[in-house]
Design a protein around this motif. Structure first.
Motif, short mmCIF file in Angstrom:
data_model
loop_
_atom_site.label_atom_id
_atom_site.label_comp_id
_atom_site.label_asym_id
_atom_site.label_seq_id
_atom_site.Cartn_x
_atom_site.Cartn_y
_atom_site.Cartn_z
N PHE A 178 0.75 -1.22 -0.16
CA PHE A 178 0.14 0.11 0.03
C PHE A 178 1.05 1.35 0.03
O PHE A 178 0.48 2.27 -0.53
CB PHE A 178 -0.92 0.02 1.29
CG PHE A 178 -1.64 1.15 1.32
CD1 PHE A 178 -2.72 1.51 0.23
CD2 PHE A 178 -1.57 2.10 2.48
CE1 PHE A 178 -3.37 2.84 0.56
CE2 PHE A 178 -2.37 3.36 2.60
CZ PHE A 178 -3.23 3.60 1.46
N LEU A 238 5.94 4.60 3.44
CA LEU A 238 5.92 4.59 4.85
C LEU A 238 6.56 3.28 5.41
O LEU A 238 7.11 3.40 6.32
CB LEU A 238 4.39 4.65 5.26
CG LEU A 238 4.16 4.40 6.74
CD1 LEU A 238 4.50 6.03 7.50
CD2 LEU A 238 2.77 4.07 7.01
N LEU A 276 9.30 3.47 8.40
CA LEU A 276 8.92 2.73 9.59
C LEU A 276 10.03 1.59 9.83
O LEU A 276 9.96 0.97 10.82
CB LEU A 276 7.65 2.24 9.74
CG LEU A 276 6.47 3.16 9.85
CD1 LEU A 276 5.04 2.32 10.15
CD2 LEU A 276 6.29 4.09 11.06
N LYS A 306 12.11 12.99 1.86
CA LYS A 306 12.72 11.61 1.90
C LYS A 306 13.87 11.31 2.34
O LYS A 306 14.08 10.26 2.92
CB LYS A 306 12.21 11.16 0.40
CG LYS A 306 10.87 10.78 -0.09
CD LYS A 306 10.86 10.01 -1.28
CE LYS A 306 9.19 9.77 -1.30
NZ LYS A 306 9.06 9.13 -2.85
N LEU A 331 14.15 11.04 5.88
CA LEU A 331 13.66 9.94 6.69
C LEU A 331 14.31 8.60 6.02
O LEU A 331 14.05 7.53 6.09
CB LEU A 331 12.22 9.66 6.03
CG LEU A 331 11.25 10.91 6.54
CD1 LEU A 331 9.92 10.80 5.99
CD2 LEU A 331 11.15 10.80 8.09
N LEU A 344 14.65 7.45 3.12
CA LEU A 344 14.26 6.86 1.98
C LEU A 344 15.14 6.94 0.86
O LEU A 344 15.09 6.05 -0.28
CB LEU A 344 12.87 7.31 1.66
CG LEU A 344 11.78 7.11 2.95
CD1 LEU A 344 10.52 7.74 2.67
CD2 LEU A 344 11.69 5.62 2.99
N TYR A 380 5.56 10.78 9.38
CA TYR A 380 5.63 10.95 8.01
C TYR A 380 4.15 10.80 7.30
O TYR A 380 3.36 9.79 7.35
CB TYR A 380 6.70 10.18 7.36
CG TYR A 380 6.51 9.97 5.96
CD1 TYR A 380 6.61 11.44 5.23
CD2 TYR A 380 6.87 9.11 5.03
CE1 TYR A 380 6.62 11.56 3.81
CE2 TYR A 380 7.04 9.02 3.78
CZ TYR A 380 7.05 10.47 3.01
OH TYR A 380 7.02 10.48 1.65
N PRO A 401 3.25 11.21 3.82
CA PRO A 401 3.59 11.24 2.26
C PRO A 401 2.44 11.97 1.30
O PRO A 401 1.36 12.27 1.86
CB PRO A 401 3.64 9.68 1.56
CG PRO A 401 3.21 9.07 2.94
CD PRO A 401 2.60 9.76 4.11
N VAL A 459 0.05 6.91 -3.04
CA VAL A 459 -0.25 5.73 -2.66
C VAL A 459 -1.67 5.43 -3.68
O VAL A 459 -2.27 6.27 -4.28
CB VAL A 459 -0.79 5.44 -1.26
CG1 VAL A 459 0.25 5.64 -0.41
CG2 VAL A 459 -1.98 6.04 -0.93
N GLY A 507 -0.25 3.28 11.03
CA GLY A 507 0.87 4.30 11.91
C GLY A 507 1.57 3.47 12.72
O GLY A 507 2.35 4.27 13.58
N PHE A 537 -4.67 10.25 6.34
CA PHE A 537 -3.18 10.48 6.28
C PHE A 537 -2.71 10.80 7.57
O PHE A 537 -1.76 10.57 8.07
CB PHE A 537 -2.67 10.99 5.18
CG PHE A 537 -2.27 9.83 4.14
CD1 PHE A 537 -2.42 8.44 4.08
CD2 PHE A 537 -1.38 10.32 3.08
CE1 PHE A 537 -1.99 7.59 3.41
CE2 PHE A 537 -0.81 9.44 2.01
CZ PHE A 537 -1.15 8.02 2.15
N ARG A 567 -3.19 8.89 10.46
CA ARG A 567 -2.16 7.71 10.71
C ARG A 567 -0.81 8.59 11.17
O ARG A 567 -0.08 7.67 11.87
CB ARG A 567 -1.69 7.45 9.36
CG ARG A 567 -1.18 6.41 9.23
CD ARG A 567 -1.07 5.42 7.83
NE ARG A 567 -0.26 6.60 6.85
CZ ARG A 567 0.29 6.36 5.81
NH1 ARG A 567 0.07 5.05 5.08
NH2 ARG A 567 1.41 7.01 4.89
#
Ligand SMILES: Nc1ncnc2c1ncn2[C@@H]1O[C@H](COP(=O)(O)OP(=O)(O)O)[C@@H](O)[C@H]1O
Ligand SMILES: [Mg+2]
Lengths: 369, 249
Positions: free
Chosen positions: A170, A174, A178, B48, B51, B53, B77, B79, B84, B99, B147, B150
């Motif tokens: 999904f 995230l 996480l 990003k 975090l 990413l 976070y 997004p 999504v 979350g 969101f 979350r």
């Protein structure tokens, strides 16, 4: 167990095993990946065969899995360049790897069992003859045992990592934030797709592998609202395609694998059309109901606006509506019939007038507008 | 000084093209900061890489003095909404519960207490009656609030939000702003990618102007100047002066 029952059992186990990882491919819009992997495992199989000289060793499965992972890695490399989208990258990688496999076979193994027809379609009908025995005891058809083991691996993996797989499917960002290592999970999942593909491939050929990985989950996607129901329904549809395919093949004297693939396609098409809520038919019906609702509103508002005025006699005639509201005859009749049924209007000859309910409805509709 | 967000010399490139060049940003705790800049300025890339990413080509990011990997549980976070698939087969409560996955760790499934927490944060965004709604049936503003819920359920110290006002109606925008300001009152730090320059002074106390390089960052009254905006948005001077005219009123 009779051969017929054994074939059906193998078919069901293959279908269910394919549907499980297929759910995540469909959800991540990577259906193409099943196609890619089921072809790209070929060079892995061929190379493992050259090394071991034996088509039934576990090395074949490992070689195939390596081929699958190589596909995933190459696709990822191409995608990361930013020059290509994922599906284009897949489209480049898998024919390349598949053709390497085909060339290897043609060059060095022209006369062994690895012929292309068997690779593409497989032959389920012969599966019961290839059995595993241990110490003189018959353990069952090889395809059944191999697929059974892979099925257990898939079930365990998806149950254990259910939450994590849902999250990466999904919202990958995230999942990364996480700390759930989405890239690693992705590779493990693709590894499973590869192992599943090679196991199934031996029994039913690569075309069926693709059909069984994509069609049942895509059908279930149209029927369900949650991930767990989607998995369950995929499995059921896979199994139904398998059994139905077997009997269709039996009846038409055709290839079982081909019939299974066709059945999964037929089921998908029927569901695409007939699924409640998301099917084409119900979407169409919803649209037409909305149009009718709108038609009723227009009609009562029109009558309301002209009510009691001198022109009402003329404005509120049935034939006039077609002109004035620019409705075609069929739609005007439907709107009038539906308004009569709802008790909004009365009809006297060609003249229409509002009931008290209709007046209220017109007023409340005007407020909404 | 202990900064909530401390970014130094951050450079990010996709292939050779740098999208963030030597960016510095120090955000004190308890600040609501807007990150503004034109499309493609690197705002999403900044978040990003904060975090973990995206791997930066150079530079470092610290959250309350420690690298992000040691601070995961204290950072939330949001997004970009469009990142999504809203046709995914799941419902609102389930998405909010995600979350809490970080706190649950690997393998452990969410249970009743997680669902209760998720419901509470849905109530905070005024969406508790949507808990069992399929996410494909939500409007843009509702998706955004889901969101947000979350992120709230993570009960973090630092929040990164990528365009939380995108596609949201005026009423929802007010409600979201109020939530953000409440977070700040609780001493949390909130960094928000924001597009509407007009509302920056009203909503935020700090601002970062970004366009590949950091143009300026600091308290709104100090750095949200016409000059800085002109540098950030380049050629679109007319738009910037119209804005500053609006602000003078
Ligand atoms: N995965 C990617 N691969 C290549 N280029 C990217 C990628 N993501 C973003 N970019 C490019 O980097 C630049 C900055 O993007 P982004 O950080 O999303 O900007 P913003 O959020 O400010 O609109 C844009 O030019 C975008 O096209
Ligand atoms: Mg962005």
């Amino acid at each position: 167990m009779s051969a017929s029952l054994e074939i059906q059992l193998i078919a069901v186990v293959v279908a269910v095993t394919c549907a499980l990882p297929g759910v995540f491919l469909v959800l991540q819009r990577m259906s193409m990946m099943s196609d890619a992997i089921s072809h790209a495992i070929l060079p892995g199989i061929v190379i493992a065969f050259f090394i071991t000289g034996n088509l039934s060793s576990p090395w074949i499965i490992l070689g195939a899995a390596a081929g699958g992972l190589l596909t995933v890695a190459l696709v990822e490399v191409l995608r990361k360049t930013g020059l290509l989208k994922e599906d284009a990258a897949i489209g480049i990688v898998f024919p390349a790897l598949f053709s390497v496999g085909v060339i290897l076979i043609a060059q060095y193994a022209g006369d062994v069992h690895l012929d292309i027809d068997a690779v593409l379609l497989g032959e389920l009908a012969f599966a019961p003859f290839d059995r595993i025995t241990m110490g003189g005891m018959d353990l069952g058809p090889r395809a059944l045992l191999v697929m059974g083991v892979i099925l257990v691996v898939n079930v365990v993996f998806i149950s254990v990592f259910f939450k994590e797989l849902k999250l990466i499917s999904f919202d990958r960002a995230l999942a990364g934030a996480l700390g759930f290592a989405p890239a690693l999970l992705h590779y493990v999942l693709m590894g499973l797709v590869s192992v599943t593909a090679v196991g199934a491939f031996d029994a039913v050929g690569s075309i069926l592998v693709v059909a069984l990985m994509v069609a049942p989950p895509a059908s279930a996607y149209l029927l369900t609202d949650g991930l767990k129901p989607m998995i369950v329904v995929s499995v059921v549809i896979g199994a139904v395609s398998a059994v139905a395919g077997y009997w269709v093949a039996h009846w038409l004297d055709a290839s079982i694998a081909g019939a299974m693939a066709s059945m999964s396609g037929v089921l998908f098409l029927s569901i695409l059309i007939l699924a409640p809520h998301r099917g084409l038919w119900s979407v169409q019906k919803r649209r037409s109901n909305q149009a009718l609702l709108f038609g009723r509103k227009m009609l009562v508002i029109h009558l309301y606006n002209h009510e009691g005025l001198p022109e009402a006699q003329h404005e509120c005639r049935m034939d006039h509506l077609e002109d004035h509201l620019r409705w075609d005859h069929a739609f005007a009749s439907r709107a009038i019939r539906s308004s009569l049924q709802n008790d909004y209007i009365l009809q006297q000859g060609p003249h229409l007038s509002l009931t008290e309910t209709g007046r209220k409805y017109a007023r409340s509709s005007l407020v909404e507008l | 000084m202990d900064y909530a967000i401390d970014i130094r010399d951050l450079t990010v490139a996709y292939r050779e093209k740098p999208v963030l060049w030597d960016v510095d940003l120090q955000v004190p705790p308890g600040v609501l900061i807007a990150i503004v800049g034109p499309n493609g300025a690197g705002k999403t890339s900044l978040i990003k890489s904060s975090l973990g990413l995206i791997k930066p080509a150079a530079g470092s990011v610290l959250i309350h003095g420690r690298p992000y990997s040691e601070q995961r549980s204290t950072v939330a976070y949001v997004p970009q909404r469009g990142s999504v698939d809203w046709d995914f087969p799941t419902n609102v409560l389930d998405v909010v519960t995600m979350g809490l996955y970080g706190r649950l760790g690997w393998f452990k499934r969410p249970g009743k207490s997680e669902r209760i927490e998720a419901l509470k944060s849905l109530a905070q965004v005024g969406m508790e009656e949507y808990a069992t709604r399929q996410i494909s049936q939500l409007s843009g503003g509702q998706q955004q609030r889901v969101f947000l819920a979350r992120a709230l359920v993570q009960d973090a110290n630092v929040y990164f939000m990528d365009e939380p006002f995108q596609g949201v109606d005026a009423t929802t925008e007010r409600a979201i702003v109020e939530l953000l300001q409440n977070l700040r009152k609780q001493g949390k730090t909130v960094a928000v990618v924001h597009h509407d320059l007009q509302t920056v002074p009203e909503y935020f106390d700090h601002v970062m102007l970004l366009n590949v390089r950091r143009i300026a960052s600091g308290p709104v009254e100090e750095v949200f100047t016409e000059d800085n905006l002109r540098t950030t948005y380049g050629g679109r001077v007319a738009f910037v002066s119209a804005l500053s005219a609006a602000r003078k009123q």
